[in-house]
Write an enzyme that holds these catalytic residues in place. Structure first.
Site, PDB file in Angstrom:
ATOM      1  N   TYR A 217       9.267  -9.871  -0.260  1.00 50.51           N
ATOM      2  CA  TYR A 217       9.518  -8.482   0.144  1.00 50.51           C
ATOM      3  C   TYR A 217      10.927  -8.333   0.712  1.00 50.51           C
ATOM      4  CZ  TYR A 217       4.885  -6.405  -0.449  1.00 50.51           C
ATOM      5  OH  TYR A 217       3.744  -5.867  -0.980  1.00 50.51           O
TER       6      TYR A 217
ATOM      7  N   LYS B 286      -6.974 -11.509   3.981  1.00 57.55           N
ATOM      8  CA  LYS B 286      -8.424 -11.252   3.924  1.00 57.55           C
ATOM      9  C   LYS B 286      -9.012 -11.774   2.616  1.00 57.55           C
ATOM     10  CE  LYS B 286      -9.788  -7.877   1.848  1.00 57.55           C
ATOM     11  NZ  LYS B 286      -9.940  -6.459   2.119  1.00 57.55           N
TER      12      LYS B 286
ATOM     13  N   GLY C 219     -19.238  -0.924  11.260  1.00 55.70           N
ATOM     14  CA  GLY C 219     -19.948  -0.846   9.977  1.00 55.70           C
ATOM     15  C   GLY C 219     -19.035  -0.442   8.842  1.00 55.70           C
TER      16      GLY C 219
ATOM     17  N   CYS D 285      -5.129  -6.947   3.483  1.00 54.88           N
ATOM     18  CA  CYS D 285      -5.678  -7.240   2.143  1.00 54.88           C
ATOM     19  C   CYS D 285      -5.488  -8.691   1.698  1.00 54.88           C
ATOM     20  CB  CYS D 285      -5.011  -6.384   1.083  1.00 54.88           C
ATOM     21  SG  CYS D 285      -4.349  -4.813   1.621  1.00 54.88           S
TER      22      CYS D 285
ATOM     23  N   TYR E  94     -15.601  -1.063   6.163  1.00 54.67           N
ATOM     24  CA  TYR E  94     -15.409  -2.119   5.166  1.00 54.67           C
ATOM     25  C   TYR E  94     -14.842  -3.405   5.764  1.00 54.67           C
ATOM     26  CZ  TYR E  94     -10.310  -1.430   4.534  1.00 54.67           C
ATOM     27  OH  TYR E  94      -8.952  -1.385   4.703  1.00 54.67           O
TER      28      TYR E  94
ATOM     29  N   ALA F 185      11.502   0.613  16.251  1.00 55.04           N
ATOM     30  CA  ALA F 185      12.362   1.791  16.152  1.00 55.04           C
ATOM     31  C   ALA F 185      11.683   2.985  16.787  1.00 55.04           C
ATOM     32  CB  ALA F 185      12.659   2.079  14.687  1.00 55.04           C
TER      33      ALA F 185
ATOM     34  N   ASP G 134      -0.777   4.813   5.960  1.00 52.12           N
ATOM     35  CA  ASP G 134      -1.860   4.941   6.940  1.00 52.12           C
ATOM     36  C   ASP G 134      -1.511   5.839   8.126  1.00 52.12           C
ATOM     37  OD1 ASP G 134      -3.083   3.166   5.300  1.00 52.12           O
ATOM     38  OD2 ASP G 134      -3.563   1.675   6.842  1.00 52.12           O
TER      39      ASP G 134
ATOM     40  N   GLU H 213     -21.922  -4.340 -19.001  1.00 50.68           N
ATOM     41  CA  GLU H 213     -22.452  -3.674 -20.197  1.00 50.68           C
ATOM     42  C   GLU H 213     -23.598  -2.741 -19.812  1.00 50.68           C
ATOM     43  OE1 GLU H 213     -24.847  -6.038 -23.151  1.00 50.68           O
ATOM     44  OE2 GLU H 213     -24.365  -7.690 -21.808  1.00 50.68           O
TER      45      GLU H 213
ATOM     46  N   THR I 156       0.833  -4.534   7.130  1.00 50.74           N
ATOM     47  CA  THR I 156      -0.566  -4.929   7.337  1.00 50.74           C
ATOM     48  C   THR I 156      -1.124  -5.648   6.120  1.00 50.74           C
ATOM     49  OG1 THR I 156      -0.837  -2.981   8.720  1.00 50.74           O
ATOM     50  CG2 THR I 156      -2.857  -4.032   7.926  1.00 50.74           C
ATOM     51  N   CYS I 157      -0.894  -5.090   4.943  1.00 51.34           N
ATOM     52  CA  CYS I 157      -1.508  -5.634   3.729  1.00 51.34           C
ATOM     53  C   CYS I 157      -1.176  -7.116   3.550  1.00 51.34           C
ATOM     54  CB  CYS I 157      -1.036  -4.819   2.526  1.00 51.34           C
ATOM     55  SG  CYS I 157      -1.629  -5.480   0.974  1.00 51.34           S
TER      56      CYS I 157
ATOM     57  N   GLU J   1      11.703  -2.983  10.999  1.00 54.75           N
ATOM     58  CA  GLU J   1      10.381  -3.618  11.075  1.00 54.75           C
ATOM     59  C   GLU J   1      10.283  -4.369  12.400  1.00 54.75           C
ATOM     60  OE1 GLU J   1       7.396  -3.604   9.415  1.00 54.75           O
ATOM     61  OE2 GLU J   1       6.861  -4.859  11.131  1.00 54.75           O
TER      62      GLU J   1
ATOM     63  N   ALA K 178     -12.448  -0.815  -3.353  1.00 60.06           N
ATOM     64  CA  ALA K 178     -13.334  -1.980  -3.394  1.00 60.06           C
ATOM     65  C   ALA K 178     -13.652  -2.413  -1.983  1.00 60.06           C
ATOM     66  CB  ALA K 178     -12.640  -3.125  -4.131  1.00 60.06           C
TER      67      ALA K 178
ATOM     68  N   GLU L  20     -16.655  -6.940   5.390  1.00 61.23           N
ATOM     69  CA  GLU L  20     -15.961  -8.027   4.695  1.00 61.23           C
ATOM     70  C   GLU L  20     -15.915  -9.286   5.571  1.00 61.23           C
ATOM     71  OE1 GLU L  20     -13.025  -5.470   1.741  1.00 61.23           O
ATOM     72  OE2 GLU L  20     -12.211  -6.174   3.623  1.00 61.23           O
TER      73      GLU L  20
ATOM     74  N   HIS M 191     -20.799  -7.970 -24.541  1.00 65.52           N
ATOM     75  CA  HIS M 191     -22.000  -8.749 -24.265  1.00 65.52           C
ATOM     76  C   HIS M 191     -21.698 -10.247 -24.224  1.00 65.52           C
ATOM     77  CE1 HIS M 191     -26.280  -9.613 -24.275  1.00 65.52           C
ATOM     78  NE2 HIS M 191     -26.069 -10.489 -25.245  1.00 65.52           N
TER      79      HIS M 191
HETATM   80  P1  FAD Z   1       1.503  -0.978   7.039  1.00 67.38           P
HETATM   81  O1  FAD Z   1       1.315  -1.865   5.895  1.00 67.38           O
HETATM   82  O2  FAD Z   1       0.593  -1.108   8.188  1.00 67.38           O
HETATM   83  O3  FAD Z   1       3.008  -1.185   7.517  1.00 67.38           O
HETATM   84  C1  FAD Z   1       3.508  -0.575   8.662  1.00 67.38           C
HETATM   85  C2  FAD Z   1       4.600  -1.454   9.206  1.00 67.38           C
HETATM   86  O4  FAD Z   1       5.325  -0.737  10.189  1.00 67.38           O
HETATM   87  C3  FAD Z   1       4.074  -2.696   9.922  1.00 67.38           C
HETATM   88  O5  FAD Z   1       4.684  -3.830   9.383  1.00 67.38           O
HETATM   89  C4  FAD Z   1       4.454  -2.492  11.383  1.00 67.38           C
HETATM   90  O6  FAD Z   1       4.763  -3.686  12.046  1.00 67.38           O
HETATM   91  C5  FAD Z   1       5.678  -1.603  11.243  1.00 67.38           C
HETATM   92  N1  FAD Z   1       5.935  -0.748  12.406  1.00 67.38           N
HETATM   93  C6  FAD Z   1       5.065   0.042  13.063  1.00 67.38           C
HETATM   94  N2  FAD Z   1       5.693   0.737  14.035  1.00 67.38           N
HETATM   95  C7  FAD Z   1       6.989   0.363  13.989  1.00 67.38           C
HETATM   96  C8  FAD Z   1       8.130   0.731  14.737  1.00 67.38           C
HETATM   97  N3  FAD Z   1       8.082   1.650  15.701  1.00 67.38           N
HETATM   98  N4  FAD Z   1       9.312   0.147  14.428  1.00 67.38           N
HETATM   99  C9  FAD Z   1       9.416  -0.786  13.444  1.00 67.38           C
HETATM  100  N5  FAD Z   1       8.354  -1.170  12.703  1.00 67.38           N
HETATM  101  C10 FAD Z   1       7.154  -0.590  12.961  1.00 67.38           C
HETATM  102  N6  FAD Z   1      -6.123  -1.905   1.608  1.00 67.38           N
HETATM  103  C11 FAD Z   1      -6.410  -2.096   0.304  1.00 67.38           C
HETATM  104  O7  FAD Z   1      -5.957  -1.326  -0.543  1.00 67.38           O
HETATM  105  N7  FAD Z   1      -7.214  -3.142  -0.085  1.00 67.38           N
HETATM  106  C12 FAD Z   1      -7.732  -4.022   0.797  1.00 67.38           C
HETATM  107  O8  FAD Z   1      -8.445  -4.950   0.403  1.00 67.38           O
HETATM  108  C13 FAD Z   1      -7.420  -3.855   2.163  1.00 67.38           C
HETATM  109  N8  FAD Z   1      -7.881  -4.729   3.086  1.00 67.38           N
HETATM  110  C14 FAD Z   1      -7.530  -4.579   4.390  1.00 67.38           C
HETATM  111  C15 FAD Z   1      -8.010  -5.493   5.315  1.00 67.38           C
HETATM  112  C16 FAD Z   1      -7.688  -5.377   6.651  1.00 67.38           C
HETATM  113  C17 FAD Z   1      -8.213  -6.378   7.632  1.00 67.38           C
HETATM  114  C18 FAD Z   1      -6.857  -4.298   7.071  1.00 67.38           C
HETATM  115  C19 FAD Z   1      -6.488  -4.146   8.526  1.00 67.38           C
HETATM  116  C20 FAD Z   1      -6.374  -3.364   6.165  1.00 67.38           C
HETATM  117  C21 FAD Z   1      -6.704  -3.499   4.816  1.00 67.38           C
HETATM  118  N9  FAD Z   1      -6.264  -2.590   3.859  1.00 67.38           N
HETATM  119  C22 FAD Z   1      -6.602  -2.754   2.540  1.00 67.38           C
HETATM  120  C23 FAD Z   1      -5.458  -1.413   4.250  1.00 67.38           C
HETATM  121  C24 FAD Z   1      -3.976  -1.635   3.975  1.00 67.38           C
HETATM  122  O9  FAD Z   1      -3.546  -2.809   4.601  1.00 67.38           O
HETATM  123  C25 FAD Z   1      -3.181  -0.439   4.450  1.00 67.38           C
HETATM  124  O10 FAD Z   1      -3.705   0.727   3.869  1.00 67.38           O
HETATM  125  C26 FAD Z   1      -1.712  -0.552   4.080  1.00 67.38           C
HETATM  126  O11 FAD Z   1      -1.142  -1.719   4.598  1.00 67.38           O
HETATM  127  C27 FAD Z   1      -0.959   0.671   4.611  1.00 67.38           C
HETATM  128  O12 FAD Z   1       0.403   0.543   4.348  1.00 67.38           O
HETATM  129  P2  FAD Z   1       1.452   1.310   5.245  1.00 67.38           P
HETATM  130  O13 FAD Z   1       2.764   1.146   4.570  1.00 67.38           O
HETATM  131  O14 FAD Z   1       0.983   2.661   5.548  1.00 67.38           O
HETATM  132  O15 FAD Z   1       1.460   0.557   6.644  1.00 67.38           O
END
Ligand code: FAD
Length: 460
Positions: A99, A51, A177, A48, A179, A115, A304, A442, A42-43, A35, A342, A183, A437
């Site tokens: 985590y 946010k 435009g 998420c 989500y 990495a 993602d 409902e 991201t989450c 990491e 959502a 938000e 109700h």
């Molecule tokens: P990530 O959670 O992005 O994790 C990838 C990790 O890899 C990161 O920690 C990054 O630092 C690390 N990384 C990247 N490259 C390297 C590398 N070369 N070496 C070492 N580490 C590396 N989803 C929902 O379901 N509900 C929500 O309400 C929601 N709200 C969101 C709000 C915002 C503002 C954003 C930006 C996203 C939101 N999402 C939401 C989307 C959700 O965060 C992502 O879909 C989810 O985190 C994807 O998980 P992931 O494991 O694919 O990647």
């Protein structure tokens, strides 16, 4: 002697990577996870979770207005942004720690650093060194896309920085435009900022049902967000009174912060995927099959970075399916159909299944059931907030193809509706469900009259 240092090396400790690493390690496999930023991805760190805290914080202003209509007097409500940031950061640190502990308890090794692949079995981790692995999982997520050619782009922030603004802006322009844009428009509006949302398309939230899109636009405007459609930024300049957004429609708007929320891209830069021969899609995502395997036999990708459905629970389930397939001998592929989602806009949206337009394209004849109503909670307030509830039903089989809700608790409602839709519920079965109700949901089980959309006449 083992041929490789690890059975599995995971790149990225976000939602998908952590789930896969943990499950694989529990199976007895030797696992490491790299990491480059903070564990949780991201989450937890900049998506998420923080946010949603911001959404909660910002909703109070609206609740205060409603409370007054119920007889409460709240004269001196004020908001302390630095206090909020401190509490938010404490909670994020706590969650990130959980985590880390979960990974450690499962027996996975954590490597802090960026990495990159040197070949299909060798990984170089910044400041850690080279490691080899039998299997590699790419779970690097996505990142905000920035239009590098936009003059003044360096003055703008993305959602990443919006979580750490030292001061709450008085005025903010949000470009986009999707989500995330919508938000944050709600968040900053609720926190008392003057918000302008600028989107180049004809309506916000592309991909969602058209009624939902126009309903939310109206509701955002009712709450005081200025929505400018059909325009995009041509430049952002520093002026005497703040930042000046120059728009393609000739308008200019001044603000303290310009936030670009123009989409996200798979984060594959500097990963060395080309060295290992990993194929990407035209959008730069790792191309995978239904078991999340790339074209290179021992390399998989989840979340993602594969740009399938970019949501946390999906990344988790893809990571889990990978681990079950590879480390538990149970070939499992995640089913991407009927995934509910959502939007934590204000009011929020819950949606599962097909939009009316997509259903018409795929199934031809569909019946629409639709209600717009004043949520009971606002019965005493003079505001004209409306909720929207909509069902899309296939004519021939009466199967419910889509369910869309805009209004209080819509994300909570849609989670339950998703079970029924995933099971293939028909409209008669839906109708046989007795109402709870008095609730807003409902209305969903009492929708009996078919709605004829304007312009469609009798064409069902
Ligand atoms: P990530 O959670 O992005 O994790 C990838 C990790 O890899 C990161 O920690 C990054 O630092 C690390 N990384 C990247 N490259 C390297 C590398 N070369 N070496 C070492 N580490 C590396 N989803 C929902 O379901 N509900 C929500 O309400 C929601 N709200 C969101 C709000 C915002 C503002 C954003 C930006 C996203 C939101 N999402 C939401 C989307 C959700 O965060 C992502 O879909 C989810 O985190 C994807 O998980 P992931 O494991 O694919 O990647």
């Amino acid at each position: 002697m083992a041929k490789y240092d690890y059975d599995l090396f995971v790149i990225g400790a976000g939602s998908g990577g952590v789930r896969a690493a943990r499950l694989a390690a529990v199976s007895g496999a030797k696992v490491a996870i790299a990491e480059e930023h903070r564990v949780g991805g991201t989450c937890v760190i900049r998506g998420c979770v923080p946010k949603k805290f911001m959404v909660y914080a910002s909703e109070f202003s609206h609740h205060f207005k409603t409370a007054k209509s119920y007889g409460w007097s709240i004269e001196k409500a004020s908001f302390d942004w630095p206090h909020f940031l401190e509490e938010k950061d404490k909670e994020i640190a706590r969650l990130s720690g959980i985590y880390v502990r979960n990974l450690q308890n499962a027996g996975a090794e954590l490597a802090h650093g960026k990495a990159k692949l040197l070949d299909a079995h060798t990984i170089d981790i910044d400041k850690v060194g080279r490691r080899t692995a039998d299997r590699i999982l790419i779970a690097t997520g996505g990142r905000p896309w920035m239009p590098a050619e936009l003059p003044g782009v360096e003055h703008c922030i993305t959602s990443n920085e919006a979580f750490h603004l030292t001061e709450l802006p008085k005025r903010i322009v949000i470009a986009g435009g999707g989500y995330i844009a919508v938000e944050f428009a709600g968040i900053f509006n609720g926190l008392g900022c003057e918000v302008t949302l600028v989107h180049r398309g004809p309506n916000i939230l592309r991909g969602f049902d058209d009624d939902v899109r126009s309903h939310l636009t109206e509701e955002l405007e009712k709450r005081g967000v200025t929505v400018i459609l059909g325009a995009s930024h041509t430049a952002v300049e520093k002026g005497a009174g703040g930042l000046v957004s120059k728009l393609s429609n000739g308008h200019e708007c001044e603000s303290d912060v310009v936030m670009l929320s123009l989409g996200r891209e798979p984060y594959t830069e500097g990963l060395g995927l080309e060295t290992a021969g990993v194929e990407l899609t035209g959008k730069g995502a790792v191309k995978v099959d239904k078991f999340s395997r790339s074209n290179v036999e021992n390399i998989w990708a989840v979340g993602d970075v594969t740009d399938r459905i970019n949501l946390t629970p999906v990344a988790i389930r893809e990571g889990q399916a990978f681990a079950e397939t590879e480390f538990y001998g149970r070939p499992t592929s995640f089913d991407h159909e009927m995934v509910a989602s959502a939007v934590f806009s204000q009011p929020p949206i819950g949606s599962v299944g097909l939009s009316e337009a997509d259903a018409r394209k795929q199934y031809g004849k569909v019946d629409i059931y639709l209600a717009r109503l004043k949520p009971m909670k606002y019965a005493f307030s003079h505001g004209d907030e409306r909720a929207l509830l909509k069902l899309v039903v296939e004519c021939e089989t009466e199967r419910v193809l889509g369910c869309h809700v805009v209004g209080p608790d819509a994300p909570e409602i849609i989670q339950m509706a998703a079970i029924a839709l995933k099971m293939g519920v028909t409209k008669p079965q839906w109708d046989a469900t007795c109402a709870v109700h008095p609730t807003m949901s409902e209305e969903l089980v009492t929708l009996r009259e078919k709605h004829v959309p304007i312009g469609l006449g009798q064409v069902a």
